[in-house]
Design an enzyme around this catalytic site. Structure first.
Site, PDB file in Angstrom:
ATOM      1  N   ARG A  74       0.818  -1.196   0.000  1.00  0.00           N
ATOM      2  CA  ARG A  74       0.000   0.000   0.000  1.00  0.00           C
ATOM      3  C   ARG A  74       0.862   1.260   0.000  1.00  0.00           C
ATOM      4  NH1 ARG A  74      -4.371   0.425   4.660  1.00  0.00           N
ATOM      5  NH2 ARG A  74      -4.875   2.606   4.518  1.00  0.00           N
ATOM      6  N   GLY A 119     -11.968  -0.762   8.505  1.00  0.00           N
ATOM      7  CA  GLY A 119     -10.979  -1.013   7.466  1.00  0.00           C
ATOM      8  C   GLY A 119     -10.238   0.252   7.091  1.00  0.00           C
ATOM      9  N   CYS A 120      -9.651   0.278   5.921  1.00  0.00           N
ATOM     10  CA  CYS A 120      -8.901   1.438   5.444  1.00  0.00           C
ATOM     11  C   CYS A 120      -9.766   2.688   5.507  1.00  0.00           C
ATOM     12  CB  CYS A 120      -8.418   1.200   4.024  1.00  0.00           C
ATOM     13  SG  CYS A 120      -7.611   2.628   3.284  1.00  0.00           S
ATOM     14  N   PHE A 121      -9.237   3.741   6.127  1.00  0.00           N
ATOM     15  CA  PHE A 121     -10.054   4.939   6.314  1.00  0.00           C
ATOM     16  C   PHE A 121     -10.333   5.703   5.026  1.00  0.00           C
ATOM     17  CE2 PHE A 121      -5.943   6.635   8.542  1.00  0.00           C
ATOM     18  CZ  PHE A 121      -5.215   6.598   7.367  1.00  0.00           C
ATOM     19  N   TRP A 122      -9.609   5.432   3.950  1.00  0.00           N
ATOM     20  CA  TRP A 122      -9.868   6.132   2.692  1.00  0.00           C
ATOM     21  C   TRP A 122     -11.313   5.931   2.229  1.00  0.00           C
ATOM     22  CZ3 TRP A 122      -5.015   3.739  -0.064  1.00  0.00           C
ATOM     23  CH2 TRP A 122      -3.847   4.334   0.444  1.00  0.00           C
TER      24      TRP A 122
END
Length: 234
Positions: A8, A57-60
């Protein structure tokens, strides 16, 4: 996991350098959204502004979803669950800080209730049946967790989880935990508004843009086309 973290970070560096402009194929994709009923019990408040913290999960992607919800004033990517001195991306990505990648949502309760935010969180923003993972990301920093900021949020969230489990809304039990709120720490500037700024970034294309599309499809009355951006207010 270290390999996923390295992957990532490598892609993030390539985006910053302008080396990635088209979607690259990967062997994973977005979670399927589930249309859910609204909470039977919702908040009662006369406040004009409230805050709520969600980890999924991924904050994006979580940030990107809530930025498109009517009534949301701001949605900031950051860290919750750990101490202030470990609230940095590289430290949190080791999975040993107690932090979860989270999003702090500031909202107007007269336009969107905490219960409605929960409905979108469980339905669209992430898969609440996955333990310590979401999509390609693994580790406790990607866990499903809610950090209620007051007793009313605790009451509503606890009741809604029980409601969804009782109705067997998902094929597996909900693993989302209600955790003690002990502060929220905004993430680094490069992580704010990431979905909007990098719509062709492979991770976003495959894992997160479908969530925004599902929000629009499943909850059109809650969807706003123009996102509320963090950097617009800086």
């Amino acid at each position: 996991m270290k390999n996923l973290f390295t992957w990532r970070r490598t892609l993030l560096a390539l985006v910053a350098a302008g080396a990635i402009g088209q979607c690259t194929a990967f062997s994973f994709g977005a979670e399927e959204a589930v249309l859910l009923p609204p909470p039977a019990i919702d908040e009662s408040t006369q406040a004009h502004s409230e805050k709520a913290v969600f980890a999924g999960g991924c904050f994006w992607g979580v940030q990107g979803v809530f930025q498109h919800v009517k009534g949301v004033k701001n949605a900031v990517s950051g860290y919750a669950g750990g101490a202030a001195d470990t609230a940095q991306y590289e430290r949190v990505s080791n999975g040993d800080t107690g932090h979860a990648e989270s999003v702090e949502v500031t909202y107007d309760p007269s336009q969107v209730s905490y219960g409605t935010l929960l409905q979108i969180y469980f339905s669209v923003a992430h898969n609440p049946t996955e333990l310590n993972r979401q999509g390609p990301d693994h580790g406790t920093q990607y866990r499903s967790a809610i950090f209620p900021e007051n007793a009313e949020q605790q009451r509503v969230a606890k009741a809604y989880i029980a409601q969804l489990d009782s109705a067997r809304s998902f094929s597996q039990p909900i693993v989302t935990k209600l955790e003690t709120y002990n502060g929220f720490y905004p993430a680094e500037e490069e992580h704010q508004d990431f979905l909007t700024e990098h719509p062709t970034y492979p991770y976003i294309v495959i894992n997160d843009l479908p969530k925004v599309a599902q929000l629009k499809q499943l909850y059109p009355d809650r969807y706003q086309e123009k996102p509320v951006l963090v950097k617009a207010g800086m």
